[in-house]
Design a protein around this motif. Structure first.
Motif, mmCIF file in Angstrom:
data_model
loop_
_atom_site.group_PDB
_atom_site.id
_atom_site.type_symbol
_atom_site.label_atom_id
_atom_site.label_comp_id
_atom_site.label_asym_id
_atom_site.label_seq_id
_atom_site.Cartn_x
_atom_site.Cartn_y
_atom_site.Cartn_z
ATOM 1 N N ASN A 58 0.808 -1.226 0.000
ATOM 2 C CA ASN A 58 0.000 0.000 0.000
ATOM 3 C C ASN A 58 0.840 1.274 0.000
ATOM 4 N N PRO A 59 1.768 1.435 -0.949
ATOM 5 C CA PRO A 59 2.627 2.631 -0.922
ATOM 6 C C PRO A 59 1.871 3.931 -1.165
ATOM 7 N N ARG A 60 0.848 3.900 -2.018
ATOM 8 C CA ARG A 60 0.088 5.127 -2.298
ATOM 9 C C ARG A 60 -0.693 5.564 -1.066
ATOM 10 N N SER A 61 -1.320 4.635 -0.360
ATOM 11 C CA SER A 61 -2.002 4.978 0.880
ATOM 12 C C SER A 61 -1.025 5.560 1.896
ATOM 13 N N ALA A 62 0.156 4.957 1.997
ATOM 14 C CA ALA A 62 1.160 5.461 2.938
ATOM 15 C C ALA A 62 1.548 6.897 2.605
ATOM 16 N N GLN A 63 1.697 7.189 1.321
ATOM 17 C CA GLN A 63 2.094 8.539 0.918
ATOM 18 C C GLN A 63 0.980 9.544 1.176
ATOM 19 N N LEU A 64 -0.246 9.178 0.875
ATOM 20 C CA LEU A 64 -1.370 10.093 1.123
ATOM 21 C C LEU A 64 -1.491 10.409 2.606
ATOM 22 N N PHE A 65 -1.300 9.414 3.447
ATOM 23 C CA PHE A 65 -1.351 9.637 4.887
ATOM 24 C C PHE A 65 -0.232 10.557 5.332
ATOM 25 N N ALA B 42 -20.407 -5.373 -2.584
ATOM 26 C CA ALA B 42 -19.699 -5.871 -1.410
ATOM 27 C C ALA B 42 -18.188 -5.842 -1.617
ATOM 28 N N THR B 43 -17.723 -5.005 -2.535
ATOM 29 C CA THR B 43 -16.300 -4.934 -2.849
ATOM 30 C C THR B 43 -15.807 -3.500 -2.767
ATOM 31 N N VAL B 44 -14.651 -3.309 -2.133
ATOM 32 C CA VAL B 44 -13.984 -2.006 -2.139
ATOM 33 C C VAL B 44 -12.604 -2.179 -2.755
ATOM 34 N N THR B 45 -12.126 -1.120 -3.400
ATOM 35 C CA THR B 45 -10.794 -1.104 -3.998
ATOM 36 C C THR B 45 -10.052 0.110 -3.485
ATOM 37 N N ASP B 46 -8.800 -0.083 -3.101
ATOM 38 C CA ASP B 46 -8.029 1.028 -2.545
ATOM 39 C C ASP B 46 -7.233 1.736 -3.626
ATOM 40 N N VAL B 47 -6.547 2.815 -3.247
ATOM 41 C CA VAL B 47 -5.824 3.636 -4.211
ATOM 42 C C VAL B 47 -4.591 2.946 -4.782
ATOM 43 N N PHE C 55 -0.639 3.047 8.828
ATOM 44 C CA PHE C 55 -1.441 4.077 8.159
ATOM 45 C C PHE C 55 -2.745 3.423 7.713
ATOM 46 N N PRO C 56 -3.800 4.196 7.473
ATOM 47 C CA PRO C 56 -5.046 3.619 6.983
ATOM 48 C C PRO C 56 -4.977 3.345 5.486
ATOM 49 N N ILE C 57 -5.778 2.420 5.035
ATOM 50 C CA ILE C 57 -5.927 2.168 3.595
ATOM 51 C C ILE C 57 -6.897 3.203 3.036
ATOM 52 N N TYR C 58 -6.518 3.836 1.936
ATOM 53 C CA TYR C 58 -7.333 4.885 1.318
ATOM 54 C C TYR C 58 -8.257 4.295 0.250
ATOM 55 N N LEU C 59 -9.500 4.724 0.284
ATOM 56 C CA LEU C 59 -10.523 4.227 -0.634
ATOM 57 C C LEU C 59 -10.380 4.852 -2.021
ATOM 58 N N ASP C 60 -10.556 4.021 -3.047
ATOM 59 C CA ASP C 60 -10.705 4.515 -4.416
ATOM 60 C C ASP C 60 -12.139 4.297 -4.871
ATOM 61 N N THR C 61 -12.561 3.042 -4.999
ATOM 62 C CA THR C 61 -13.920 2.753 -5.452
ATOM 63 C C THR C 61 -14.587 1.748 -4.528
ATOM 64 N N ALA C 62 -15.927 1.739 -4.558
ATOM 65 C CA ALA C 62 -16.710 0.774 -3.783
ATOM 66 C C ALA C 62 -17.994 0.477 -4.539
ATOM 67 N N ARG C 63 -18.241 -0.790 -4.773
ATOM 68 C CA ARG C 63 -19.472 -1.233 -5.427
ATOM 69 C C ARG C 63 -19.940 -2.525 -4.779
#
Length: 449
Positions: free
Chosen positions: A21-28, A60-65, A50-58
């Protein structure tokens, strides 16, 4: 259990989490203008650095950045129990915003009466008012019952969950009631506003009600957010009997226990509260909440001409009952969280619970599991009977290990304990994915894999 092995595995999983999760780490790291580096401090309840950052959710599935997808059993801690962006809610929101406009116009819409009638059908109370959060719905219900009864105190169960209601942050202590640890900036000593008893203890409840100063018992029919603590046989009937005997009202907060079925525990267990509070899930992802009461109670309240129920008396808000929230709530109740949807959700949750229990039994672990309809939670101790026992059963390292192990392999649980919730879009494959990973996590923890 080998705590050294647990520490080693947790460190390994945190390292994998950071690499995934490098992108989430950087955003945090870059979020320097946010209090705690997150939009809301509770988002720092996390197993990794760090928290996982949300990109999309549809559904019962979520996808992070970072492009990682997850079978989502957290579902917004019930706020997305209808699934993420369900099509009927999207259509209702689009119609309100694009075709009709007026998301909030300080005017009622016809959706309000439809929603009120549907909530009456499901939960019983015949008069409803709306809020944006269950916290506010609880606060307003508390103010009304104090005004109508003339009594100053509200009674809670230790380690209950009613949002951030000031009065609810009270627990039992060895020498009497005390504020819940960590209560931020309390406006007054909580013991001046509230009484407390342990869940499943009718004698303690009666002792508190006997003081004669309790306006209402505000309770979840089953405790949540501290693990799921289910009622002993006869406990809820005993609560109803005692509240009537001592002249206190009974408020059921069904915000989380809505998972029990289309009418929550109130309908599933044939309960008869004086007021019901709902929040989160009813809006299908759009902020919405409600509280309901009997016609007789509503008339008593409205007859009090000394109460400012319209302007600045402390009940209501400009955005409460807005057109957008009510359109979303109508779509959610009418087309998404239907009777058939709950049958699907509770069936999958039962399979989930059976699978987790099988793993626990296979390894002879002293853990327990509780299910409340579509909601399941496992704990690292025998089944607690009250909130304090459940609080003392917490194991932060085990919680973190299982959360991060699952997240690293595509399954998301709520960050508050090991709560899993199913929605109309949850599949048998989602459940199987969790069970396979849960089994693997336990096997590695015990040195069997």
């Amino acid at each position: 259990m080998d705590r050294g092995r647990l520490a080693h595995l947790l460190e390994r999983e945190r390292d994998l989490y950071a690499r995934r999760n490098p992108r989430s780490a950087q955003l945090f790291a870059d979020a320097g203008h946010l209090f705690g580096r997150v939009p809301m401090p509770w988002m720092n309840k996390r197993a990794g650095a760090f928290p996982i950052y949300l990109d999309t959710a549809r559904g019962a599935t979520v996808t992070d950045v970072d492009g990682n997808s997850y079978a989502d059993f957290a579902l917004g801690d019930t706020a997305a129990m209808a699934g993420h962006s369900p099509a009927p809610v999207l259509a209702a929101v689009q119609d309100r915003l694009t075709h009709r406009g007026g998301a909030t116009a300080m005017m009622p819409t016809e959706d309000g009466e439809w929603v009120g009638a549907e909530l009456t059908r499901r939960f019983g109370p015949t008069r409803w008012s709306f809020a944006l959060t269950a916290t506010d719905a609880n606060r307003w219900a508390i103010r009304i019952v104090r005004a109508v009864t003339g009594r100053p105190k509200i009674l809670f169960h230790a380690y209950c969950y009613h949002g951030s209601v000031d009065e609810s942050l009270i627990v039992t202590g060895p020498h009497g009631p005390v504020p819940r640890a960590g209560n931020v900036g309390a406006p007054t000593d909580v013991t001046t506003t509230s009484r407390v008893a342990e869940y499943n203890d009718l004698a303690a409840l009666e002792a508190e009600l006997a003081h004669g100063d309790v306006a209402a018992v505000l309770m979840e029919p089953a405790l949540t957010n501290i693990g799921i603590v289910l009622p002993d046989d006869g406990y809820l009937a005993g609560v109803r009997d005692l509240t009537r005997r001592y002249g206190a009202l009974l408020i059921n907060d069904e915000t989380h226990t809505f998972s029990a079925g289309p009418g929550g525990c109130t309908r599933a267990w044939d309960l008869d509260p004086d007021l019901v509070v709902l929040g989160k899930a009813i809006g299908g992802g759009i902020p919405a909440a409600a509280f309901g009461m009997s016609a007789e109670f509503a008339e008593r309240t409205l007859a009090r001409t000394d109460l400012d129920l319209i302007d600045m008396g402390g009940v209501g808000g400009t955005m409460a009952g807005n057109a957008l929230s009510l359109a979303a709530t109508r779509a959610t109740l009418g087309e998404v969280l239907t009777e058939a949807a709950f049958e699907h959700m509770t069936g999958l949750a039962a399979d989930y619970a059976d699978g987790v229990q099988a793993v626990i039994d296979a390894h002879g672990l002293p853990w327990s599991l509780s299910r409340l309809g579509a909601r399941v939670e496992y704990r690292f101790a025998p089944s607690p009977r009250n909130g304090t026992q459940s609080h003392l059963a917490q194991d932060d390292d085990l919680d973190d290990y299982l959360h991060i192990f699952l997240a690293n392999r595509g399954v998301m649980l709520t960050p508050f304990h090991n709560m899993a919730l199913t929605c109309p879009d949850t599949t048998a494959d989602d459940v199987r994915q969790h069970l396979d990973l849960f089994g693997a996590a336990v096997a590695q923890l015990l040195g069997d894999g």
